[in-house]
Write an enzyme that holds these catalytic residues in place. Structure first.
Site, PDB file in Angstrom:
ATOM      1  N   SER A   1       2.924  -0.048   5.417  1.00  0.00           N
ATOM      2  CA  SER A   1       4.159  -0.827   5.428  1.00  0.00           C
ATOM      3  C   SER A   1       4.457  -1.353   6.830  1.00  0.00           C
ATOM      4  CB  SER A   1       5.296   0.017   4.860  1.00  0.00           C
ATOM      5  OG  SER A   1       6.417  -0.775   4.569  1.00  0.00           O
TER       6      SER A   1
ATOM      7  N   GLU B   1       3.934  -5.350  -5.900  1.00  0.00           N
ATOM      8  CA  GLU B   1       4.718  -5.282  -4.663  1.00  0.00           C
ATOM      9  C   GLU B   1       5.353  -6.614  -4.289  1.00  0.00           C
ATOM     10  OE1 GLU B   1       3.329  -3.148  -1.301  1.00  0.00           O
ATOM     11  OE2 GLU B   1       1.524  -2.454  -2.323  1.00  0.00           O
TER      12      GLU B   1
ATOM     13  N   HIS C   1       4.592  -0.071  -3.867  1.00  0.00           N
ATOM     14  CA  HIS C   1       4.494  -0.043  -2.414  1.00  0.00           C
ATOM     15  C   HIS C   1       4.090   1.341  -1.904  1.00  0.00           C
ATOM     16  CE1 HIS C   1       5.249  -1.610   1.556  1.00  0.00           C
ATOM     17  NE2 HIS C   1       6.119  -0.652   1.829  1.00  0.00           N
TER      18      HIS C   1
END
Length: 232
Positions: free
Chosen positions: A76, A172, A202
Site C-alpha cells: 500500500s 481494489e 487490498h
C-alpha cells in the site's frame, strides 16, 4: 536483508500485522528484516515518511550491506515509498537495491485511476463503507503537489530500476495504481512481474496461509526474492 516499509495510508503507525509480515520475510532464505516505524501524517506530512525510509536505507549501507544485498518491500503506502526511495537513490547515484517487492502499492495520491470509481462498490476495504475518503484527501500530501513523483511515484521514471514484483487484487480501488506502474516500468525496460489475483482485496496477503490466494502470493514473493528474473 529486507527493508520493509509498512502500509496504512501514511497515517497509521506500525502494528502487529506488519510484524507478522516481517516474520514471513525473515523465513525466506533466512533474510534479516528491518521494519521501519516511520513518521506519519497529519502530524508529519511529506517528506517525513520518505526521509525516514531513506535514513533506514542509508543506515543499512553504513552497517555494511551493499545495495545488491538489500531488497525493498512494501504494501500500500509502503509500496509507494519503495518506488519513491528507489527513484531517489537512482537520481542521486546511490547504490540501488537488488529487487523491489510491492503489494497493492499506492502510487497515485492524485487519485486519477478509473479503478477508484469502477471498483468502489466491490472494494471491501475502501469501497462501499466509505473508507475511500481517506484516499481522496490524504494529509500526507500537505502543501505539496500530489503529482510529485516522490509522493506519487506513478508520475516518475523507472528507467534503470532493479527487478520488480507487483501484486494486486482485481477488486481494489487501487488496482490502476499497480497496473499503471507495471505497464510504465515494462515500457522503460525494467524487469517486472505483475501478478493479478482474481477477486482479491487490498493487501490480501495479510491473510497469511488462511486463504489460498494469500498463500500463493507469499510463495511467489519467496520465489522472486531468491531467483533471478530469467528463471521465471
Amino acid at each position: 536483508v529486507v527493508l520493509q516499509l509498512h502500509g496504512g495510508g501514511y497515517i497509521a503507525k506500525i502494528r502487529n500485522a506488519y510484524r507478522d509480515f516481517a516474520v514471513r520475510y525473515s523465513k525466506i532464505d533466512q533474510y534479516r528484516v528491518l521494519s521501519v516505524d516511520y513518521r506519519v501524517a497529519p502530524q508529519h506530512p511529506y517528506p517525513a515518511a520518505f526521509q525516514d525510509a531513506l535514513e533506514a536505507y542509508r543506515w543499512l549501507l553504513y552497517s555494511g550491506f551493499s545495495g545488491d544485498r538489500i531488497i525493498l518491500a512494501g504494501d500500500s503506502a509502503g509500496g509507494g515509498l519503495v518506488l519513491a526511495l528507489a527513484m531517489y537513490l537512482r537520481d542521486q547515484s546511490m547504490p540501488l537495491p537488488k529487487k523491489l517487492v510491492m503489494m497493492s502499492p499506492w502510487t497515485d495520491l492524485a487519485i486519477t485511476g478509473e479503478s477508484y470509481t469502477k471498483n468502489r462498490e466491490i472494494d471491501p476495504v475502501f469501497g462501499a463503507d466509505g473508507g475511500g475518503e481517506m484516499l481522496l484527501h490524504s494529509p500526507y500530501i500537505g502543501e505539496n503537489d500530489a503529482k510529485n513523483p516522490l509522493i506519487s511515484p506513478m508520475y516518475g521514471n523507472f528507467t534503470g530500476f532493479p527487478p520488480m514484483l507487483i501484486q494486486v487484487g482485481t477488486h481494489e480501488m487501487l488496482y490502476d495504481d499497480a497496473a499503471s506502474v507495471a505497464k510504465k516500468a515494462k515500457e522503460q525496460g525494467v524487469p517486472v512481474r505483475f501478478t493479478v489475483y482474481e477477486g482479491m482485496f487490498h493487501v490480501f496477503q495479510m491473510s497469511g496461509t488462511v486463504i489460498p490466494e494469500s498463500k500463493r502470493a507469499w510463495e511467489e514473493v519467496g520465489t522472486f526474492m531468491h531467483k533471478v528474473m530469467g528463471q521465471w
